[in-house]
Write an enzyme that holds these catalytic residues in place. Structure first.
Site, mmCIF file in Angstrom:
data_model
loop_
_atom_site.group_PDB
_atom_site.id
_atom_site.type_symbol
_atom_site.label_atom_id
_atom_site.label_comp_id
_atom_site.label_asym_id
_atom_site.label_seq_id
_atom_site.Cartn_x
_atom_site.Cartn_y
_atom_site.Cartn_z
ATOM 1 N N SER A 25 0.823 -1.206 0.000
ATOM 2 C CA SER A 25 0.000 0.000 0.000
ATOM 3 C C SER A 25 0.859 1.259 0.000
ATOM 4 O O SER A 25 0.572 2.224 -0.720
ATOM 5 C CB SER A 25 -0.919 0.009 1.226
ATOM 6 O OG SER A 25 -1.745 -1.116 1.238
ATOM 7 N N SER A 177 -14.897 0.526 -2.080
ATOM 8 C CA SER A 177 -13.436 0.635 -2.014
ATOM 9 C C SER A 177 -13.034 2.048 -1.615
ATOM 10 O O SER A 177 -13.451 3.018 -2.257
ATOM 11 C CB SER A 177 -12.798 0.286 -3.362
ATOM 12 O OG SER A 177 -11.392 0.461 -3.299
ATOM 13 N N ASP A 321 -8.256 -6.720 5.628
ATOM 14 C CA ASP A 321 -7.293 -7.619 4.988
ATOM 15 C C ASP A 321 -6.934 -8.777 5.912
ATOM 16 O O ASP A 321 -6.487 -9.833 5.443
ATOM 17 C CB ASP A 321 -6.019 -6.857 4.612
ATOM 18 C CG ASP A 321 -6.108 -6.216 3.236
ATOM 19 O OD1 ASP A 321 -7.102 -6.468 2.530
ATOM 20 O OD2 ASP A 321 -5.197 -5.460 2.865
#
Length: 434
Positions: A25, A177, A321
């Site tokens: 990320s 998202s 996640d």
């Protein structure tokens, strides 16, 4: 890599010290921020994986001067201050959600026409709110496949945006998202009078958005948030010459989970409490389940409980996640584990709730699911083959489950190359030292 990986069960509790790659990320945000800087940027600790390589090759296809040293984990990049080096071209973002969302936004507010290609997996992932926002700004989008999905041919709204006499304003739904919002925040220097983003969804913030804002600040720009709208005032490009990327806390969590499940100990080097990554919350979750945490000079050490993990119910919306990781060690808890508010993970690399339930039931574990939750009951996993659905996090999470049982086989382990391509080599190295 072989078609499958048979997990070796731990013969005694884990006693591990491990290093993990840089954060995906942070790597991909740093690449875009650097491209939008004015001048030379030197990035250290870069993650090299399928996702970041697609991001890098896309920047090269767009004419950016990029120098890569995988051995030293560095990238040098010449930023162009918000003006693309070319006005036509084609990129391929692979299965990288960050590359797909961030680069689509950048091209959509540029001057020029570009084709954006993607893997079959990425072509199924949600993009509509991003496209709607770009079209509202003046971009033109031609669908080359299914409407509102990649691949597309996009003509940017750069001329219209440049003609504005005040800040650009757009409405954005981030329920599927938060990368849509991060994309527009990151490309803020491409809006000469600044930008205001009104969030229309119930979800308005999140850990990855906070990473984006923190990194923008580190590159010299503040992104304001009043609880509903995000604003970035006009500025003349990001300012940075050198940047160190944090280790990947998401990758670290698999080793912490193994220690938690086995009643052992794991230290991941260079992971500290000042990390900006939202998955640090997973460590606190493991603490609630009975683990202890100690910050040492070179990293955080987690020690699992001798008498086993406690069950619990937890809202994982902000660090989803790790929903797969918790699900994979949940059978070893003393009571049920319920994971809630994670409906959005059905639209990630695969339907992750479906992957959890399918693989746990194949291993003989009782579980139930709803639209946005899953409940897992204690049990001993039985020998089975884990279907990874080409999802790196499914492969790594269920490898952890296999450390506590016999006969767990991970199909298509090579899917880990998306973020942590030598994960199974690192795991084998730790198991060989046991």
């Amino acid at each position: 890599m072989a078609d499958s990986y048979r997990v070796r069960s731990l013969k005694k509790p884990a006693q591990w010290t491990v290093e993990v790659p840089g954060s995906k990320s942070i790597t991909n945000r740093a690449l875009l921020l650097s491209a939008l800087c004015k001048g030379h940027v030197y990035l250290h600790g870069v993650l090299f994986s399928d996702d970041s390589r697609h991001f890098l090759s896309s920047l090269q296809s767009l004419g950016y001067d990029v120098r890569i040293d995988e051995g030293q984990h560095t990238v040098e990049l010449e930023g162009c201050g918000g003006v693309l080096p070319v006005q036509a071209g084609s990129i391929h973002v692979g299965s990288a959600g960050t590359a797909a969302r961030f680069l689509t936004a950048m091209l959509g507010v540029s001057e020029g026409t570009f084709v954006i290609n993607a893997s079959e997996q990425m072509q199924k992932r949600p993009m509509q709110p991003l496209f709607e926002a770009l079209i509202s700004l003046g971009a033109s989008v031609e669908w080359l496949g299914e409407a509102w999905h990649l691949p597309v041919r996009i003509t940017g709204a750069g001329a219209q945006i440049r003609s504005l006499e005040q800040e650009a304003v757009l409405n954005l739904d981030i329920s599927t998202s938060t990368q849509f919002l991060s994309a527009f925040l990151l490309i803020a220097p491409m809006f000469p009078h600044g930008i205001r983003i009104h969030i229309t969804s119930e979800k308005k913030d999140g850990s990855y958005i906070r990473i984006t804002r923190k990194m923008m600040q580190e590159f010299g720009v503040e992104a304001g948030f009043d609880g509903c709208d995000y604003t970035v005032a006009p500025f003349d490009g990001y300012q940075k010459t050198e940047y160190q990327i944090e280790p990947d806390v998401s990758g670290a969590c698999y080793f912490y989970a193994a220690a938690a499940m086995s009643g052992g100990s794991a230290k991941v080097k260079h992971v500290h409490w000042d990390s900006m990554q939202g998955d640090m919350k997973f460590l606190k979750l493991l603490e609630q389940m009975g683990c202890s945490l100690t910050e040492e000079a070179d990293g955080i050490r987690l020690t699992g409980p001798v008498d086993g993990l406690k069950g619990l119910e937890v809202n994982m919306n902000d660090f989803s996640d790790q929903a797969l990781t918790l699900a994979a060690i949940a059978p070893y808890a003393s009571s049920s584990v319920k994971i809630t508010h994670v409906g959005h993970i059905r639209g990630q690399e695969c339907d992750r709730l479906h992957a959890i339930v399918t693989n746990l039931r194949n291993a003989g574990i009782t579980c139930e699911e709803g639209d946005d939750w899953v409940c897992i009951h204690p049990g001993k996993p039985q020998p089975c083959k884990i279907e990874t659905f080409e999802d790196h996090r499914v492969a790594m999470a269920f490898a952890v489950m296999g450390l506590g049982a016999e006969g767990i086989e991970i199909l298509n382990p090579g899917c880990c190359k998306k973020t942590f391509e030598n994960f199974f080599e690192v795991l084998d190295g730790l198991l060989n030292k046991q």
